[in-house]
Design a protein around this motif. Structure first.
Motif, PDB file in Angstrom:
ATOM      1  N   ASP A 225     -47.584 -13.038  26.391  1.00 56.93           N
ATOM      2  CA  ASP A 225     -46.718 -13.938  25.637  1.00 56.93           C
ATOM      3  C   ASP A 225     -46.480 -13.336  24.262  1.00 56.93           C
ATOM      4  O   ASP A 225     -47.355 -12.657  23.705  1.00 56.93           O
ATOM      5  CB  ASP A 225     -47.375 -15.305  25.466  1.00 56.93           C
ATOM      6  CG  ASP A 225     -47.597 -16.017  26.796  1.00 56.93           C
ATOM      7  OD1 ASP A 225     -46.937 -15.647  27.784  1.00 56.93           O
ATOM      8  OD2 ASP A 225     -48.443 -16.930  26.839  1.00 56.93           O
ATOM      9  N   ILE A 226     -45.300 -13.568  23.706  1.00 56.70           N
ATOM     10  CA  ILE A 226     -45.024 -13.082  22.359  1.00 56.70           C
ATOM     11  C   ILE A 226     -44.455 -14.205  21.499  1.00 56.70           C
ATOM     12  O   ILE A 226     -43.817 -15.134  22.001  1.00 56.70           O
ATOM     13  CB  ILE A 226     -44.059 -11.876  22.353  1.00 56.70           C
ATOM     14  CG1 ILE A 226     -42.675 -12.259  22.883  1.00 56.70           C
ATOM     15  CG2 ILE A 226     -44.624 -10.718  23.138  1.00 56.70           C
ATOM     16  CD1 ILE A 226     -41.649 -11.133  22.754  1.00 56.70           C
ATOM     17  N   HIS A 227     -44.734 -14.121  20.218  1.00 54.11           N
ATOM     18  CA  HIS A 227     -44.173 -15.036  19.233  1.00 54.11           C
ATOM     19  C   HIS A 227     -43.191 -14.258  18.367  1.00 54.11           C
ATOM     20  O   HIS A 227     -43.527 -13.179  17.864  1.00 54.11           O
ATOM     21  CB  HIS A 227     -45.268 -15.647  18.358  1.00 54.11           C
ATOM     22  CG  HIS A 227     -46.106 -16.663  19.067  1.00 54.11           C
ATOM     23  ND1 HIS A 227     -47.026 -16.325  20.049  1.00 54.11           N
ATOM     24  CD2 HIS A 227     -46.163 -18.027  18.946  1.00 54.11           C
ATOM     25  CE1 HIS A 227     -47.616 -17.427  20.495  1.00 54.11           C
ATOM     26  NE2 HIS A 227     -47.110 -18.460  19.837  1.00 54.11           N
ATOM     27  N   LEU A 228     -42.008 -14.797  18.208  1.00 57.46           N
ATOM     28  CA  LEU A 228     -40.990 -14.168  17.376  1.00 57.46           C
ATOM     29  C   LEU A 228     -41.040 -14.728  15.957  1.00 57.46           C
ATOM     30  O   LEU A 228     -41.616 -15.794  15.711  1.00 57.46           O
ATOM     31  CB  LEU A 228     -39.599 -14.405  17.971  1.00 57.46           C
ATOM     32  CG  LEU A 228     -39.385 -13.965  19.419  1.00 57.46           C
ATOM     33  CD1 LEU A 228     -37.926 -14.215  19.828  1.00 57.46           C
ATOM     34  CD2 LEU A 228     -39.751 -12.509  19.623  1.00 57.46           C
ATOM     35  N   THR A 229     -40.419 -14.008  15.040  1.00 59.16           N
ATOM     36  CA  THR A 229     -40.297 -14.487  13.668  1.00 59.16           C
ATOM     37  C   THR A 229     -39.203 -15.537  13.549  1.00 59.16           C
ATOM     38  O   THR A 229     -39.084 -16.219  12.526  1.00 59.16           O
ATOM     39  CB  THR A 229     -39.962 -13.329  12.721  1.00 59.16           C
ATOM     40  OG1 THR A 229     -38.684 -12.782  13.089  1.00 59.16           O
ATOM     41  CG2 THR A 229     -41.020 -12.235  12.796  1.00 59.16           C
ATOM     42  N   LEU A 230     -38.397 -15.686  14.583  1.00 55.36           N
ATOM     43  CA  LEU A 230     -37.266 -16.611  14.591  1.00 55.36           C
ATOM     44  C   LEU A 230     -37.733 -18.054  14.391  1.00 55.36           C
ATOM     45  O   LEU A 230     -38.752 -18.466  14.939  1.00 55.36           O
ATOM     46  CB  LEU A 230     -36.543 -16.481  15.932  1.00 55.36           C
ATOM     47  CG  LEU A 230     -35.042 -16.719  15.983  1.00 55.36           C
ATOM     48  CD1 LEU A 230     -34.298 -15.650  15.222  1.00 55.36           C
ATOM     49  CD2 LEU A 230     -34.572 -16.768  17.427  1.00 55.36           C
ATOM     50  N   ASP A 231     -36.968 -18.819  13.638  1.00 54.12           N
ATOM     51  CA  ASP A 231     -37.177 -20.256  13.514  1.00 54.12           C
ATOM     52  C   ASP A 231     -36.175 -20.934  14.449  1.00 54.12           C
ATOM     53  O   ASP A 231     -34.972 -20.905  14.211  1.00 54.12           O
ATOM     54  CB  ASP A 231     -36.960 -20.699  12.064  1.00 54.12           C
ATOM     55  CG  ASP A 231     -37.257 -22.175  11.843  1.00 54.12           C
ATOM     56  OD1 ASP A 231     -36.657 -23.017  12.541  1.00 54.12           O
ATOM     57  OD2 ASP A 231     -38.086 -22.481  10.958  1.00 54.12           O
TER      58      ASP A 231
END
Length: 639
Positions: A225-231
């Motif tokens: 799983d990855i977390h993006l910097t996008l809001d």
């Protein structure tokens, strides 16, 4: 003697054969070419692809089950082709072509025959598959989108093609690979690793059990799983604001280089590129040459930067010590140079403008004088333009910024070589390049480059490369290059007067009607003239609307660049959108409902429907933007 020789030859050949067979069967360990043995069949077990979350842990992309009909051509027996085609909802011609392609790929290896069956299709077919030898159903997962947002950022997955198979030995025909955006950039992180079971068959091609008791089998490893910097909420809001408009929004955290929002408009629902209709839908989107929904304007579209570029010329002039913040120039509705050339302006005639007023009133005459002083400081225009270019490039212009997305454009920063080619060596002067003073010359930028410039100004002289990945799994695994500061050639003390001018753009300048209560914003409007060529003739279209800003001034949390194609002047569309995005991110709610209603209910569709308006979107080399001495130069309209 002859008998002895013959016997010896027979014995030697026998020894060689026995030795070789013993090596192959006993000592030779199985490797990646284990499937060269026709008595061994591989069954792959595909892992779930990693989920994608935004910076706050909100789900963006998950998985849903799908079923592929697989074929091993050499195992196919006689079958009722028409019945099988009816079950799969394909024609007999489709059947023949798919079978041919599978044989060409490999008679012995499995290929996808019909991909991505629905649950209903799978249930109908499963009980009848025993009738069709050589065919079987394989379960895999497809993408599921929690929200219809960020299609250009996320990308999509599709079957590997011949080029992929040649480039990556990991994949087999029919497998899926990430395309565009995050799915492509972080393919190896998201895909996991497939498992495999080797099955032994007898000489009658019947399965007799696991090969070597399963000692060479492997289990699948699920993708990370990855977390993006996008809001996510900011991204969705930006896409709402850009409905019925064309352009891009790029928002960064200036302290970290994290991409908070990357909007390209028009966009599309990413769910369109999932399932059996994916290819048809993509073809329709790709060949929409008017709206270009698959084209990421935030990274790929190149525009003249217009008035926001004046801030860089002000900084360069301070660094080169050709002016100070109190130096004034008189404006007579514009700047006249040469025998007949004039650069128009909207300042009052006779106004004496210093740097602060030059910025907040966006005075073309002031910046034409400033630019000339920079170029003419040096013994030759060539030396001057090269020094100017070096300063510009230190802000990240003229390159890809090395962000972690797989597409982009360099933009353009002109230098000595370009003008030598255009005018001839030693046959040009500062006035030939004067349009660079107001961001309308040969200079070209992408929205993400302008957002990065704004971040560097907010930081008083440094930036961190923009990036989209925040963490993998539960680990912060940001590459070192996305934590390092990159310093511009401008000394920190020179930024304060420029930032004050940008702040006064909101207080008493070109954006005074679109202030956001309770937030100190530094910004700069831009109205960029927009030309194309029709049958070799230069034709003017409706101007582009541009705005850059950062906030709060005292502790910057967001830097933003907004482009609205054919959007008239800077504060009409881009300025309002920038203010709304800033307030949404910092406060989480909107106080300027009047401004929000104007943007949400506004449309430029009538503008885009005009003849030739589609020509205003371009990704060319910038020739349509070049201002030629002797021809009426560009006039920036700030209102």
């Amino acid at each position: 003697m002859r008998k002895l020789l013959l016997s010896s030859i027979v014995v030697i050949i026998a020894i060689v054969y026995i030795g070789r067979l013993s090596y192959l069967q006993v000592w030779n360990p199985p490797t990646g070419n284990l499937l060269d043995d026709t008595a061994i069949k591989a069954i792959y077990d595909y892992p779930e692809r990693g989920y994608i979350y935004d910076r706050n842990g909100q789900l963006l992309v998950a998985n849903q089950p799908a079923y592929d009909v697989m074929v091993i051509p050499k195992d196919v027996k006689a079958l009722d082709t028409l019945e099988f085609c009816k079950l799969l909802n394909i024609s007999k011609e489709d059947f023949i072509e798919k079978y041919r392609k599978a044989r060409v790929y490999s008679p012995r290896l499995p290929s996808v025959f019909v991909p991505q069956l629905s649950k209903g299709e799978y249930a109908l077919l499963q009980e009848k598959m025993r009738k069709y030898e050589g065919f079987y159903i394989q379960k895999r997962s497809l993408r599921y989108y929690a929200e219809s947002t960020a299609a250009n950022v996320l990308g999509y997955i599709s079957e590997v093609n011949e080029r992929d198979l040649k480039k990556h030995t990991y994949y087999q025909s029919g497998e899926l690979i990430g395309r565009q955006g995050v799915e492509e950039q972080y393919e190896e992180v998201l895909r996991g690793r497939k498992g495999v079971k080797f099955i032994q068959k007898d000489r009658f091609n019947r399965v007799i059990g696991p090969y070597k008791n399963g000692s060479y089998d492997t289990l699948p490893i699920q993708g990370n799983d990855i977390h993006l910097t996008l809001d996510r909420d900011l991204q969705m809001y930006g896409e709402q604001l850009m409905v019925n408009k064309r352009g891009g929004i790029v928002a960064l955290d200036p302290k970290t280089g994290e991409i908070l929002s990357l909007v390209s408009a028009p966009t599309y629902d990413p769910a369109l590129l999932v399932g059996r209709q994916r290819s048809r839908n993509y073809t329709k989107l790709y060949y929409d040459s008017i709206a270009n929904p698959t084209f990421d304007r935030g990274l790929l579209a190149m525009y003249s930067p217009g008035s926001p570029f004046k801030t860089l010329n002000a900084l360069i002039a301070l660094e080169e010590e050709v002016v100070n913040e109190h130096t004034t120039f008189t404006c007579y509705h514009g700047y006249r140079y040469g025998r007949s050339s004039f650069m128009g302006c909207h300042c009052n005639s006779g106004a004496r403008n210093n740097m602060n007023r030059g910025i907040y009133e966006s005075c073309n005459s002031y910046f034409a004088n400033v630019y000339r002083r920079v170029i003419e400081k040096y013994p030759s225009p060539a030396e001057g333009i090269n020094k100017w270019s070096d300063h510009i490039k230190s802000f990240g212009l003229g390159n890809y910024l090395d962000y972690d997305l797989p597409t982009g454009k360099r933009g353009r920063v002109p230098g000595e070589g370009e003008y030598n080619r255009k005018y001839g060596e030693k046959r040009w002067f500062a006035t030939n390049t004067i349009s660079n003073a107001i961001g309308q010359g040969e200079i070209l930028t992408t929205p993400i480059q302008l957002a990065n410039i704004t971040a560097a100004i907010a930081n008083r002289g440094w930036y961190i490369k923009p990036h989209i990945l925040k963490k993998v799994g539960k680990r912060d695994t940001i590459a070192k290059k996305y934590t390092e500061k990159h310093f511009t050639t401008i000394s920190p003390e020179h930024f304060e007067p420029v930032i004050q001018g940008m702040y006064d753009v909101y207080n008493k300048g070109t954006a005074k009607w679109i202030q956001v209560p309770g937030i100190k914003i530094a910004g700069k409007t831009g109205t960029v003239e927009n030309f194309t060529r029709i049958n070799g003739e230069r034709a003017q279209l409706t101007d582009h609307s541009i705005f850059v800003a950062f906030a709060p001034i005292e502790d910057p949390k967001i830097a933003i660049a907004v482009f609205v194609e054919n959007g008239y002047w800077g504060n009409r569309w881009a300025g309002r959108i920038a203010g709304l995005m800033i307030e949404k991110y910092i406060k989480g709610e909107i106080s300027r409902k009047d401004m929000e209603d104007y943007v949400l209910n506004g449309s430029l569709e009538e503008e885009y429907a005009k003849p030739l308006s589609g020509k205003s979107f371009r990704i060319n080399d910038g020739k349509d933007f070049i201002s030629i001495n002797g021809e009426k130069p560009t006039i920036e309209d700030e209102r």
